[in-house]
Design an enzyme around this catalytic site. Structure first.
Site: not given
Length: 402
Positions: A274, A253, A283, A271-272, A233
């Site tokens: 950007r 994360a 983590e 993800h990392r 989304s």
């Protein structure tokens, strides 16, 4: 020091000529913008664009008193055809200083891309920083404190530039941050205002005159924000965007590693990739100690649904008999309550991401339905402790509580 925004748009203007996109179609009235150009106290022109004299007249100004024209855009140094009364434009070499007869002092600020930035100090001591489109200060030569009174830069495209200014002390709590070089990559109107406000910035229409050092009421940034949304989304991108203009963000994360799952590894890598380079990544699902740190930088948690998966694993909540007999239910409730209490008590700026649940097909298994129910309860508990709650649908963000 007075700064008149003769234009506030991208180099091609807004709407872009001939562009059929929805953002350009909506760029009407005050949202129509000429290429960015600044007139400082009527004597200094930072960037010059076609129609500069007409733009000045519309703003109730004149270019007759301009004694210096400096180029910031990455354009040919001769620039557009100038009104005959203007001096020839020049571009200062990086780090070079210039003093005008009017008492204005200018320093060329190196940037990390094409173009030149300028730091201007007026005769009254007011301080302005202007950066060209798509550029941030070069990190090795970034200006430091004391904070500028007014920063005019490309906040929408380069929020990391604003983050660097905050990191070095060049932008502080009293700095007025105004977004320029506005293009069609962000929808105009309320959506643009919302995104800029999240960065602690604002936009003004062409022709507006600003006073460096004047107090401006910028909406307070919510200390705790929950971003909800379904799969793909845009919820994670929205959460990251909300902190992109702030330095030293700690990204938590909760997904962990999954041995032998190449597709999951690709998701994690995306993800990392950007995240801004100045962010740190942790983590872990042990969130309560992180929230308890009083001196910590802004915290982004992505996501609570994966935290719940780990919590249900630890409580043995997937086992139907253990769940129905009570121990697993009680342990999970205690973990959820502890997390909600930590969110309530935290002094850190927090943006948390979670999956919205209950809008789709009812899960086929008891364990799936149990997870759906508990995620709904977790979302409600965390939302109750947040000043702002957002819902993302098809890449569009809707404020549920603002």
């Amino acid at each position: 020091m007075y700064v008149t925004l003769l234009g506030t748009g991208a180099p091609a203007g807004l709407p872009r000529p001939g562009c059929p996109c929805a953002a350009c179609a909506r760029a009407l009235g005050d949202e129509a913008r000429a290429a960015t150009s600044l007139l400082v106290d009527g004597v200094l022109l930072l960037d010059v664009t076609p129609g500069a004299a007409l733009a000045a007249a519309r703003a109730g100004q004149s270019l007759h008193g301009v004694r210096q024209v400096l180029l910031g855009h990455a354009q040919e140094d001769r620039g557009p055809e100038l009104p005959t009364e203007l001096p020839a434009p020049v571009r200062l070499p990086d780090g070079r200083d210039l003093t005008l007869l009017s008492g204005h002092r200018v320093r060329a600020v190196p940037v990390d891309g094409p173009g030149t930035g300028y730091a201007v100090t007026g005769p009254d001591g007011g301080r302005l920083l202007y950066l060209p489109p798509g550029a941030a200060p070069a990190r090795e030569n970034a200006p430091g404190g004391p904070p500028f009174d007014l920063c005019v830069l490309d906040v929408a495209a380069r929020p990391d530039g604003l983050a660097l200014l905050r990191e070095t002390g060049a932008a502080g709590l009293t700095t007025d941050v105004v977004a320029v070089h506005l293009d069609h990559d962000v929808p105009p109107g309320q959506e643009r205002r919302r995104r800029l406000a999240a960065a602690g910035a604002r936009a003004e229409p062409d022709g507006a005159t600003l006073v460096a050092g004047d107090y401006q009421l910028v909406p307070d940034l919510p200390r705790r924000t929950l971003v909800l949304g379904g799969a793909r989304s845009g919820k994670s991108a929205e959460a990251e965007r909300r902190l992109a203009a702030f330095p030293g963000v700690e990204y938590v994360a909760t997904g962990g590693r999954r041995e032998g799952d190449a597709e999951w590894a690709e998701r994690v890598a995306a993800h990392r990739g950007r995240r801004p380079p100045g962010w740190t990544t942790r983590e872990t699902c042990d969130l309560v100690p992180l929230l308890a740190r009083e001196d910590g930088p802004p915290l982004l948690i992505d996501c609570l649904a994966l935290w719940l998966t780990d919590a249900m694993d630890a409580a043995g909540a997937w086992d139907g008999e253990r769940w129905s007999s009570g121990p697993a239910r009680a342990e999970l409730a205690a973990r959820t309550s502890a997390l909600a209490a930590a969110v309530r008590a935290t002094r850190r700026t927090l943006v948390a991401v979670s999956n919205e649940t209950g809008s789709g097909v009812v899960p086929a298994t008891p364990a799936g339905r149990r997870f759906r129910d508990e995620l709904g309860r977790l979302n409600a508990a965390i939302a109750a402790e947040c000043e702002q709650v957002l819902l993302t649908v098809a890449g569009t963000t809707l404020p549920l509580r603002a």
